[in-house]
Design a protein around this motif. Structure first.
Motif, PDB file in Angstrom:
ATOM      1  N   THR A 296      33.113  25.148 -12.159  1.00 41.82           N
ATOM      2  CA  THR A 296      32.050  25.447 -13.114  1.00 41.82           C
ATOM      3  C   THR A 296      32.606  26.138 -14.363  1.00 41.82           C
ATOM      4  O   THR A 296      32.188  25.833 -15.491  1.00 41.82           O
ATOM      5  CB  THR A 296      30.968  26.333 -12.441  1.00 41.82           C
ATOM      6  OG1 THR A 296      30.577  25.703 -11.218  1.00 41.82           O
ATOM      7  CG2 THR A 296      29.766  26.517 -13.341  1.00 41.82           C
ATOM      8  N   MET A 297      33.572  27.023 -14.190  1.00 44.47           N
ATOM      9  CA  MET A 297      34.183  27.684 -15.354  1.00 44.47           C
ATOM     10  C   MET A 297      34.985  26.687 -16.191  1.00 44.47           C
ATOM     11  O   MET A 297      35.002  26.771 -17.421  1.00 44.47           O
ATOM     12  CB  MET A 297      35.041  28.864 -14.905  1.00 44.47           C
ATOM     13  CG  MET A 297      34.179  30.036 -14.415  1.00 44.47           C
ATOM     14  SD  MET A 297      35.126  31.389 -13.674  1.00 44.47           S
ATOM     15  CE  MET A 297      35.993  32.029 -15.122  1.00 44.47           C
ATOM     16  N   ILE A 298      35.639  25.724 -15.541  1.00 51.10           N
ATOM     17  CA  ILE A 298      36.352  24.689 -16.304  1.00 51.10           C
ATOM     18  C   ILE A 298      35.353  23.944 -17.188  1.00 51.10           C
ATOM     19  O   ILE A 298      35.589  23.713 -18.371  1.00 51.10           O
ATOM     20  CB  ILE A 298      37.105  23.730 -15.352  1.00 51.10           C
ATOM     21  CG1 ILE A 298      38.264  24.458 -14.673  1.00 51.10           C
ATOM     22  CG2 ILE A 298      37.591  22.480 -16.101  1.00 51.10           C
ATOM     23  CD1 ILE A 298      38.919  23.698 -13.525  1.00 51.10           C
ATOM     24  N   GLU A 299      34.207  23.610 -16.608  1.00 54.46           N
ATOM     25  CA  GLU A 299      33.202  22.855 -17.357  1.00 54.46           C
ATOM     26  C   GLU A 299      32.493  23.697 -18.414  1.00 54.46           C
ATOM     27  O   GLU A 299      32.217  23.217 -19.509  1.00 54.46           O
ATOM     28  CB  GLU A 299      32.142  22.301 -16.387  1.00 54.46           C
ATOM     29  CG  GLU A 299      32.689  21.231 -15.466  1.00 54.46           C
ATOM     30  CD  GLU A 299      31.688  20.793 -14.400  1.00 54.46           C
ATOM     31  OE1 GLU A 299      31.920  19.751 -13.780  1.00 54.46           O
ATOM     32  OE2 GLU A 299      30.672  21.497 -14.193  1.00 54.46           O
TER      33      GLU A 299
ATOM     34  N   PHE B 131      26.561  34.096 -17.065  1.00 54.40           N
ATOM     35  CA  PHE B 131      26.196  34.764 -15.817  1.00 54.40           C
ATOM     36  C   PHE B 131      26.308  33.785 -14.657  1.00 54.40           C
ATOM     37  O   PHE B 131      25.769  32.671 -14.725  1.00 54.40           O
ATOM     38  CB  PHE B 131      24.770  35.338 -15.875  1.00 54.40           C
ATOM     39  CG  PHE B 131      24.340  35.902 -14.554  1.00 54.40           C
ATOM     40  CD1 PHE B 131      24.894  37.090 -14.083  1.00 54.40           C
ATOM     41  CD2 PHE B 131      23.434  35.231 -13.742  1.00 54.40           C
ATOM     42  CE1 PHE B 131      24.548  37.601 -12.832  1.00 54.40           C
ATOM     43  CE2 PHE B 131      23.073  35.739 -12.492  1.00 54.40           C
ATOM     44  CZ  PHE B 131      23.636  36.927 -12.044  1.00 54.40           C
ATOM     45  N   MET B 132      26.999  34.208 -13.602  1.00 50.48           N
ATOM     46  CA  MET B 132      27.130  33.376 -12.392  1.00 50.48           C
ATOM     47  C   MET B 132      26.734  34.183 -11.152  1.00 50.48           C
ATOM     48  O   MET B 132      26.879  35.400 -11.114  1.00 50.48           O
ATOM     49  CB  MET B 132      28.571  32.849 -12.238  1.00 50.48           C
ATOM     50  CG  MET B 132      29.002  31.933 -13.370  1.00 50.48           C
ATOM     51  SD  MET B 132      30.717  31.344 -13.226  1.00 50.48           S
ATOM     52  CE  MET B 132      30.554  30.130 -11.918  1.00 50.48           C
TER      53      MET B 132
ATOM     54  N   PRO C 189      24.015  24.791 -12.425  1.00 54.95           N
ATOM     55  CA  PRO C 189      25.219  23.940 -12.434  1.00 54.95           C
ATOM     56  C   PRO C 189      26.274  24.429 -11.431  1.00 54.95           C
ATOM     57  O   PRO C 189      26.964  23.618 -10.787  1.00 54.95           O
ATOM     58  CB  PRO C 189      25.752  24.057 -13.868  1.00 54.95           C
ATOM     59  CG  PRO C 189      24.639  24.592 -14.686  1.00 54.95           C
ATOM     60  CD  PRO C 189      23.657  25.261 -13.770  1.00 54.95           C
ATOM     61  N   GLN C 190      26.357  25.732 -11.282  1.00 54.06           N
ATOM     62  CA  GLN C 190      27.287  26.330 -10.317  1.00 54.06           C
ATOM     63  C   GLN C 190      26.932  25.891  -8.892  1.00 54.06           C
ATOM     64  O   GLN C 190      27.807  25.458  -8.123  1.00 54.06           O
ATOM     65  CB  GLN C 190      27.200  27.856 -10.465  1.00 54.06           C
ATOM     66  CG  GLN C 190      28.050  28.655  -9.516  1.00 54.06           C
ATOM     67  CD  GLN C 190      27.754  30.155  -9.600  1.00 54.06           C
ATOM     68  OE1 GLN C 190      26.885  30.607 -10.367  1.00 54.06           O
ATOM     69  NE2 GLN C 190      28.478  30.929  -8.829  1.00 54.06           N
ATOM     70  N   ALA C 191      25.659  25.960  -8.542  1.00 55.06           N
ATOM     71  CA  ALA C 191      25.227  25.537  -7.199  1.00 55.06           C
ATOM     72  C   ALA C 191      25.489  24.042  -6.999  1.00 55.06           C
ATOM     73  O   ALA C 191      25.945  23.614  -5.930  1.00 55.06           O
ATOM     74  CB  ALA C 191      23.744  25.849  -6.998  1.00 55.06           C
TER      75      ALA C 191
ATOM     76  N   ARG D 149      28.958  23.023  -5.822  1.00 57.50           N
ATOM     77  CA  ARG D 149      29.369  23.188  -4.420  1.00 57.50           C
ATOM     78  C   ARG D 149      29.715  21.816  -3.833  1.00 57.50           C
ATOM     79  O   ARG D 149      30.754  21.640  -3.197  1.00 57.50           O
ATOM     80  CB  ARG D 149      28.242  23.842  -3.602  1.00 57.50           C
ATOM     81  CG  ARG D 149      28.029  25.320  -3.890  1.00 57.50           C
ATOM     82  CD  ARG D 149      29.214  26.168  -3.467  1.00 57.50           C
ATOM     83  NE  ARG D 149      29.527  25.977  -2.064  1.00 57.50           N
ATOM     84  CZ  ARG D 149      28.890  26.563  -1.040  1.00 57.50           C
ATOM     85  NH1 ARG D 149      27.931  27.422  -1.281  1.00 57.50           N
ATOM     86  NH2 ARG D 149      29.244  26.299   0.205  1.00 57.50           N
ATOM     87  N   MET D 150      28.815  20.852  -4.048  1.00 52.31           N
ATOM     88  CA  MET D 150      29.022  19.535  -3.452  1.00 52.31           C
ATOM     89  C   MET D 150      30.286  18.863  -3.984  1.00 52.31           C
ATOM     90  O   MET D 150      31.081  18.301  -3.221  1.00 52.31           O
ATOM     91  CB  MET D 150      27.801  18.650  -3.710  1.00 52.31           C
ATOM     92  CG  MET D 150      27.930  17.289  -3.040  1.00 52.31           C
ATOM     93  SD  MET D 150      26.418  16.337  -3.119  1.00 52.31           S
ATOM     94  CE  MET D 150      26.567  15.611  -4.729  1.00 52.31           C
ATOM     95  N   HIS D 151      30.495  18.944  -5.289  1.00 54.23           N
ATOM     96  CA  HIS D 151      31.620  18.222  -5.881  1.00 54.23           C
ATOM     97  C   HIS D 151      32.956  18.884  -5.518  1.00 54.23           C
ATOM     98  O   HIS D 151      33.939  18.202  -5.233  1.00 54.23           O
ATOM     99  CB  HIS D 151      31.412  18.107  -7.388  1.00 54.23           C
ATOM    100  CG  HIS D 151      30.119  17.423  -7.721  1.00 54.23           C
ATOM    101  ND1 HIS D 151      29.883  16.109  -7.381  1.00 54.23           N
ATOM    102  CD2 HIS D 151      28.977  17.886  -8.286  1.00 54.23           C
ATOM    103  CE1 HIS D 151      28.647  15.779  -7.757  1.00 54.23           C
ATOM    104  NE2 HIS D 151      28.074  16.846  -8.306  1.00 54.23           N
TER     105      HIS D 151
END
Ligand code: CP
Ligand code: NVA
Length: 309
Positions: free
Chosen positions: A145-148, A264-265, A290-292, A295-297
């Motif tokens: 998520t941080m990369i994105e 915020f995460m 997006p963070q949640a 998880r799947m990816h």
């Protein structure tokens, strides 16, 4: 342990920095195919997975089950009362039976030692879906998520505000494998495990700080991260913890102190009004959904790596 070409995923730094970079790259690639509606990649066709839970879950259960299915596999959900691992049957016996049916196991347990025992006796890879000690799949999803959302993971400053818990141990473990700036700001008495802090510092890759003043620590953060003050298994300490964590709520004033672009995460589930306000959860800078999703990816790529696909 698993046969050749198979790997467990129990702690992030069980895998090297290069392996983790490759898993994160793969996650992005497989994610973009899935998001484009392309279902042609079916590496788990004919494969099955048991998912053992002794704790509650929404994200972990649904993201593993759905992700494994999207890549062609079949996942079996075992709720806490189904097999009662370690109670109805010894953990090592559960491991030795399930690995004869399944190609991979995933487990969410209380005791970390129980997960280690499961892995020691399993001939197929075991993936950690959270223990009292750590939660590596979550932190891989967070790095993705941080990369994105921040352009990269490496080199960023992440300030974790709250309890020095399982989430912090996985942040420290990733800090031992990939370079970034990690600050854990927590009240005295709620520090992360000192051996895990030392392990991360000894790796010499990342800047690691344990701090006490949230408003000072968050300055210049790329990400402020929080989690519940009372984890699963600690709910009877909720009141005492709520007192101990006064001043550690992520609110608009704390976000403003960090800077206008600070994200915020939160691993979720969040207790709005405790560790984070409703206003921060709903703000433009909140990237918790997006963070949640990631998880799947992230987990798909972890399972591909475990199975050598
Ligand atoms: N973040 C996370 O692991 O959520 P669940 O407890 O719902 O699986
Ligand atoms: N620290 C929390 C994380 C939940 C995903 C817990 O262990 O309950």
């Amino acid at each position: 342990g698993p046969s050749r070409g198979h790997k467990h995923f129990l702690h992030i730094d069980d895998w090297s920095g290069d392996e983790l970079r490759e898993v994160l790259r793969r996650a992005q690639e497989v994610k973009s195919n899935i998001k484009a509606g392309d279902r042609s990649f079916q590496p788990f066709k004919g494969k099955s997975m048991s998912m053992i839970f002794t704790k509650q879950s929404m994200r972990t259960r649904v993201s593993f089950e759905t992700g494994f299915h999207l890549l062609g596999g079949h996942a079996v959900y075992l709720a806490p009362d189904d097999i009662s691992i370690g109670k109805r049957e010894a953990t090592k016996d559960v491991a030795r039976v399930l690995c004869r049916y399944n190609d991979i196991l995933m487990a969410r347990l209380y005791g970390h030692d129980d997960l280690i025992e499961l892995a020691e006796h399993s001939a197929v890879p075991v993936v950690n879906g959270l223990t009292d000690y750590n939660h590596p799949c979550q932190i891989m999803a967070d790095a993705l998520t941080m990369i994105e959302e921040c352009g990269s993971f490496e080199g960023k400053k992440l300030v974790y505000v709250g309890d020095g818990n399982n989430m912090v141990h996985s942040w420290l473990r990733i800090a031992a494998a990939l370079p970034f700036e990690f600050v854990c700001v927590c009240p005295e008495g709620y520090d992360p495990d000192p051996e895990t802090v030392k392990h991360a510092q000894d790796a010499g890759l990342s800047s690691i700080t344990i701090a006490r003043d949230p408003m000072e620590a968050v300055k210049g953060a790329d990400v402020i991260y929080s989690d519940v003050w009372a984890s699963m298994g600690q709910k009877e300490e909720a009141l005492e913890r709520e007192r101990a964590f006064q001043g550690y709520q992520v609110n608009d004033a704390m976000m403003a102190q960090a800077g206008p672009n600070t994200k915020f995460m939160h691993c979720l589930p969040a207790e709005r009004g405790r560790e984070v306000t409703n206003s921060v959860m709903e703000s433009e800078n909140s990237i918790v959904f997006p963070q949640a999703e990631n998880r799947m990816h992230a987990q798909n790529a972890i399972m591909l790596h475990c199975l050598g696909c």
